[in-house]
Design a protein around this motif. Structure first.
Motif, mmCIF file in Angstrom:
data_model
loop_
_atom_site.group_PDB
_atom_site.id
_atom_site.type_symbol
_atom_site.label_atom_id
_atom_site.label_comp_id
_atom_site.label_asym_id
_atom_site.label_seq_id
_atom_site.Cartn_x
_atom_site.Cartn_y
_atom_site.Cartn_z
ATOM 1 N N UNK A 35 0.871 -1.182 0.000
ATOM 2 C CA UNK A 35 0.000 0.000 0.000
ATOM 3 C C UNK A 35 0.901 1.222 0.000
ATOM 4 N N UNK A 36 1.129 1.773 -1.182
ATOM 5 C CA UNK A 36 2.069 2.870 -1.317
ATOM 6 C C UNK A 36 1.481 4.074 -2.017
ATOM 7 N N UNK A 37 2.051 5.215 -1.680
ATOM 8 C CA UNK A 37 1.630 6.478 -2.288
ATOM 9 C C UNK A 37 2.879 7.192 -2.801
ATOM 10 N N UNK A 38 2.769 7.704 -4.007
ATOM 11 C CA UNK A 38 3.817 8.560 -4.550
ATOM 12 C C UNK A 38 3.229 9.959 -4.679
ATOM 13 N N UNK A 39 3.916 10.919 -4.069
ATOM 14 C CA UNK A 39 3.491 12.315 -4.100
ATOM 15 C C UNK A 39 4.653 13.135 -4.649
ATOM 16 N N UNK A 40 4.352 14.002 -5.606
ATOM 17 C CA UNK A 40 5.415 14.795 -6.223
ATOM 18 C C UNK A 40 5.165 16.292 -6.084
ATOM 19 N N UNK A 69 -8.652 2.079 6.583
ATOM 20 C CA UNK A 69 -7.695 1.026 6.956
ATOM 21 C C UNK A 69 -6.538 1.617 7.751
ATOM 22 N N UNK A 70 -6.871 2.329 8.821
ATOM 23 C CA UNK A 70 -5.849 3.074 9.552
ATOM 24 C C UNK A 70 -4.818 2.199 10.251
ATOM 25 N N UNK A 71 -5.095 0.936 10.438
ATOM 26 C CA UNK A 71 -4.130 0.053 11.101
ATOM 27 C C UNK A 71 -3.153 -0.587 10.116
ATOM 28 N N UNK A 72 -3.443 -0.448 8.817
ATOM 29 C CA UNK A 72 -2.556 -1.011 7.801
ATOM 30 C C UNK A 72 -1.441 -0.020 7.486
ATOM 31 N N UNK A 73 -0.219 -0.513 7.352
ATOM 32 C CA UNK A 73 0.885 0.396 7.021
ATOM 33 C C UNK A 73 0.696 1.030 5.650
ATOM 34 N N UNK A 74 1.132 2.266 5.538
ATOM 35 C CA UNK A 74 1.132 2.961 4.255
ATOM 36 C C UNK A 74 2.550 3.491 4.037
ATOM 37 N N UNK A 75 3.043 3.288 2.833
ATOM 38 C CA UNK A 75 4.409 3.646 2.487
ATOM 39 C C UNK A 75 4.361 4.808 1.507
ATOM 40 N N UNK A 76 5.028 5.900 1.880
ATOM 41 C CA UNK A 76 4.956 7.124 1.088
ATOM 42 C C UNK A 76 6.318 7.462 0.494
ATOM 43 N N UNK A 77 6.306 7.729 -0.800
ATOM 44 C CA UNK A 77 7.495 8.197 -1.518
ATOM 45 C C UNK A 77 7.234 9.634 -1.923
ATOM 46 N N UNK A 78 8.122 10.529 -1.550
ATOM 47 C CA UNK A 78 7.994 11.930 -1.931
ATOM 48 C C UNK A 78 9.037 12.262 -2.986
ATOM 49 N N UNK A 79 8.584 12.872 -4.060
ATOM 50 C CA UNK A 79 9.490 13.277 -5.134
ATOM 51 C C UNK A 79 9.598 14.790 -5.126
ATOM 52 N N UNK A 80 10.810 15.269 -4.891
ATOM 53 C CA UNK A 80 11.081 16.694 -4.946
ATOM 54 C C UNK A 80 12.551 16.886 -5.291
ATOM 55 N N UNK A 81 12.872 18.075 -5.759
ATOM 56 C CA UNK A 81 14.228 18.349 -6.241
ATOM 57 C C UNK A 81 15.258 18.081 -5.142
ATOM 58 N N UNK A 82 16.287 17.329 -5.525
ATOM 59 C CA UNK A 82 17.394 16.985 -4.623
ATOM 60 C C UNK A 82 16.935 16.273 -3.351
ATOM 61 N N UNK A 83 15.910 15.463 -3.465
ATOM 62 C CA UNK A 83 15.398 14.751 -2.283
ATOM 63 C C UNK A 83 16.465 13.868 -1.644
#
Length: 189
Positions: free
Chosen positions: A56-61, A92-106
């Motif tokens: 369960x992943x989210x990519x935010x840019x 589904x607040x008890x399930x882990x969520x994995x977040x990837x953030x895309x930004x300059x020079x992250x």
């Protein structure tokens, strides 16, 4: 990368991120603000690289990134609908969520690295390219050739020392054959 990141560290980071970067999708701001204000969710939030490999992943840019604006991955489903992902997070607040953030020079951001965790779902060979595999094969072939050549040369020297002409002839032919085979496989030996 961090093994465990505190809830306070995550809150501090998200606030810093929202203060310093404009996101491509306004719904991404809603999601991050929601996470800051609900500690029960934040416990199960993990900042990682390559969120597409997580269950369960989210990519935010941010606008300064050339990556996709938003992606939500759940098992084998991918959507760009941030409202559906927001609903899934709330339900589904008890399930882990994995977040990837895309930004300059992250990769150079101390703030991001401070909350970044290892991605346990990343395939082991993910960062190995086709060129890496080809180079490794060439290196292995070259090493194998050098080993065989050295052993043959030692045997040839021994045959010469013993004045064993037939053994010398046999080993010399083997050496020529080895070199011919190597020309096809290995460059610059």
């Amino acid at each position: 990368m961090n093994i465990s990141v505190t809830m306070q560290d995550k809150k501090t980071f998200i606030r810093w991120f929202l203060d310093n970067y404009q996101l491509k999708r306004r719904e991404s701001v809603w999601i991050l603000n929601y996470l800051i204000n609900h500690d029960s969710f934040l416990d199960n939030v993990h900042f990682i690289r390559e969120a597409r490999f997580s269950p369960r992943g989210i990519i935010i840019s941010a606008h300064c990134s050339e990556e996709v604006p938003f992606r939500f991955y759940k098992d084998n489903i991918v959507t760009t609908d941030a409202e559906k992902s927001f609903h899934d997070i709330r339900m589904n607040k008890k399930d882990p969520v994995y977040i990837q953030l895309n930004f300059k020079n992250s990769h150079q951001s101390m703030e991001y690295v401070a909350v970044l965790e290892d991605n346990p779902f990343l395939p082991e060979d993910h960062y190995v390219t086709k060129e890496d595999r080809q180079l490794a094969t060439k290196l292995l072939d070259a090493s194998h050739y050098q080993y065989k050549k050295k052993k043959l040369q030692e045997a040839i020297d021994l045959a010469l020392d013993k004045r064993d002409e037939s053994k010398f002839q046999l080993l010399s032919r083997a050496m020529r054959q080895l070199k011919e085979e190597a020309e096809d496989k290995i460059e610059n030996i």
